[in-house]
Design a protein around this motif. Structure first.
Motif, PDB file in Angstrom:
ATOM      1  N   GLN A 113       0.827  -1.202   0.000  1.00  0.00           N
ATOM      2  CA  GLN A 113       0.000   0.000   0.000  1.00  0.00           C
ATOM      3  C   GLN A 113       0.866   1.259   0.000  1.00  0.00           C
ATOM      4  N   VAL A 114       0.376   2.272  -0.662  1.00  0.00           N
ATOM      5  CA  VAL A 114       1.031   3.577  -0.674  1.00  0.00           C
ATOM      6  C   VAL A 114      -0.015   4.623  -0.337  1.00  0.00           C
ATOM      7  N   ARG A 115       0.426   5.796   0.079  1.00  0.00           N
ATOM      8  CA  ARG A 115      -0.506   6.884   0.388  1.00  0.00           C
ATOM      9  C   ARG A 115      -0.773   7.704  -0.870  1.00  0.00           C
ATOM     10  N   MET A 116      -2.039   8.043  -1.044  1.00  0.00           N
ATOM     11  CA  MET A 116      -2.427   8.832  -2.210  1.00  0.00           C
ATOM     12  C   MET A 116      -1.762  10.196  -2.155  1.00  0.00           C
ATOM     13  N   ASN A 118      -0.974  14.200  -3.209  1.00  0.00           N
ATOM     14  CA  ASN A 118      -1.836  15.353  -3.469  1.00  0.00           C
ATOM     15  C   ASN A 118      -1.565  15.872  -4.878  1.00  0.00           C
ATOM     16  N   ASN A 134       5.012   7.057  -7.426  1.00  0.00           N
ATOM     17  CA  ASN A 134       4.380   6.397  -6.284  1.00  0.00           C
ATOM     18  C   ASN A 134       3.823   5.016  -6.632  1.00  0.00           C
ATOM     19  N   ASN A 163      -9.077  11.078  -1.116  1.00  0.00           N
ATOM     20  CA  ASN A 163      -8.397  12.117  -0.343  1.00  0.00           C
ATOM     21  C   ASN A 163      -6.893  11.863  -0.294  1.00  0.00           C
ATOM     22  N   THR A 164      -6.143  12.941  -0.271  1.00  0.00           N
ATOM     23  CA  THR A 164      -4.692  12.848  -0.124  1.00  0.00           C
ATOM     24  C   THR A 164      -4.336  12.136   1.181  1.00  0.00           C
ATOM     25  N   GLY A 165      -3.398  11.212   1.118  1.00  0.00           N
ATOM     26  CA  GLY A 165      -2.973  10.487   2.313  1.00  0.00           C
ATOM     27  C   GLY A 165      -3.685   9.171   2.529  1.00  0.00           C
ATOM     28  N   THR A 166      -4.749   8.900   1.762  1.00  0.00           N
ATOM     29  CA  THR A 166      -5.475   7.638   1.906  1.00  0.00           C
ATOM     30  C   THR A 166      -4.604   6.476   1.432  1.00  0.00           C
ATOM     31  N   LEU A 167      -4.574   5.379   2.189  1.00  0.00           N
ATOM     32  CA  LEU A 167      -3.801   4.201   1.812  1.00  0.00           C
ATOM     33  C   LEU A 167      -4.512   3.451   0.693  1.00  0.00           C
ATOM     34  N   LYS A 170      -0.682  -0.274  -4.344  1.00  0.00           N
ATOM     35  CA  LYS A 170       0.237   0.102  -5.401  1.00  0.00           C
ATOM     36  C   LYS A 170      -0.254  -0.489  -6.717  1.00  0.00           C
TER      37      LYS A 170
END
Length: 263
Positions: A113-116, A118, A134, A163-167, A170
């Motif tokens: 998993q990666v964070r979305m 921005n 990413n 949303n930015t930061g959502t897991l 990949k």
């Protein structure tokens, strides 16, 4: 019984003979005996295992007198199926001795998993680079009227805003909503006065505007549930995508206080 007299020449001769025997013994040990016992000149070419399924390599390596060990940290690539070898050390083609251990990295069963990131207000090309860095993929691109030319207005995953930061996994595909620059066009603010809430919503959407604040406050200058004030005012120059604020003669929202039928 007579003894031979001590001779320096004879002594040196004996020392030379002993030194020669020692040198021959050392040469024999390092160049004949040691190589024969350690397979000095016998090597094995490491096979190229990248892309092979892990379940197929045990017998493959055993038959070549090689061992293997799987790395604890798995990698991930969309180009390979799960549990397929992604990398190896030593690499294929290297020369090693028998019983050498080959270290393997496998493709993970589940993508990490990666964070979305921005992407909002980022231009399209930069957004694509960020997604790629990413481990994400660029999906569909849609253009909407907005004064921000070629800038990301919204980022979506499976049709929903993300949303930015959502897991997220990949390799996920991100769709982008991008401004087409038409918001630069200026035009007079439409007249919403005297209209119902539903009529205002329809007209704002048709004009490429956005409904901002809706204030429900009683006022006796217009019939119930009608707009009696708006900002910007009628005729003021605005652009596509601008916000509109209206005041409606009502104490409650239209859902709670529906407009009575007009005869």
């Amino acid at each position: 019984m007579s003894k031979k007299p001590f001779s320096i020449l004879s002594f040196l001769k004996n020392i030379g003979i002993m030194a020669g025997i020692g040198i021959i013994a050392l040469l024999f040990f390092f160049y004949v005996y040691l190589p024969s016992t350690t397979n000095h000149n016998e090597t094995i070419t490491v096979p190229d295992l990248v892309g092979k399924s892990f379940e197929d390599i045990d017998e493959f390596l055993t038959n070549r007198n090689l061992r293997y060990e799987v790395s604890v940290d798995s990698g991930f690539s969309e180009d390979y199926d799960p549990e397929v070898i992604l990398s190896q050390n030593p690499k294929g083609g290297a020369k090693v001795k028998e019983d050498r251990k080959i270290y393997l990295t496998l493709n993970a069963n589940v993508p990490p998993q990666v964070r979305m990131p921005n992407l909002i207000n980022t231009d399209k090309d930069n957004a694509e680079d960020i997604l790629q860095s990413n481990g994400l993929k660029l999906g569909e691109i849609s253009y909407v009227p907005d004064r921000r030319i070629n800038a990301v207005i919204s980022q979506k995953l499976n049709g929903e805003d993300i949303n930015t930061g959502t897991l997220i996994y990949k390799g996920s595909t991100i769709d982008l909503i991008i401004g087409n620059g038409e918001g630069i066009r200026r035009f007079p603010t439409p007249d919403f006065l005297g209209k119902t809430y539903e009529e205002v919503q329809f007209q704002i959407e048709a004009s490429g505007l956005k409904l901002d604040e809706v204030n429900f406050i009683l006022n006796d200058t217009v019939p119930p549930n009608r707009v009696y004030k708006q900002l910007p005012p009628v005729g003021a120059m605005i652009r596509t995508g601008d916000l509109i604020e209206v005041w409606i003669n009502s104490r409650q929202t239209p859902e709670e206080d529906p407009e009575p039928n007009q005869q």
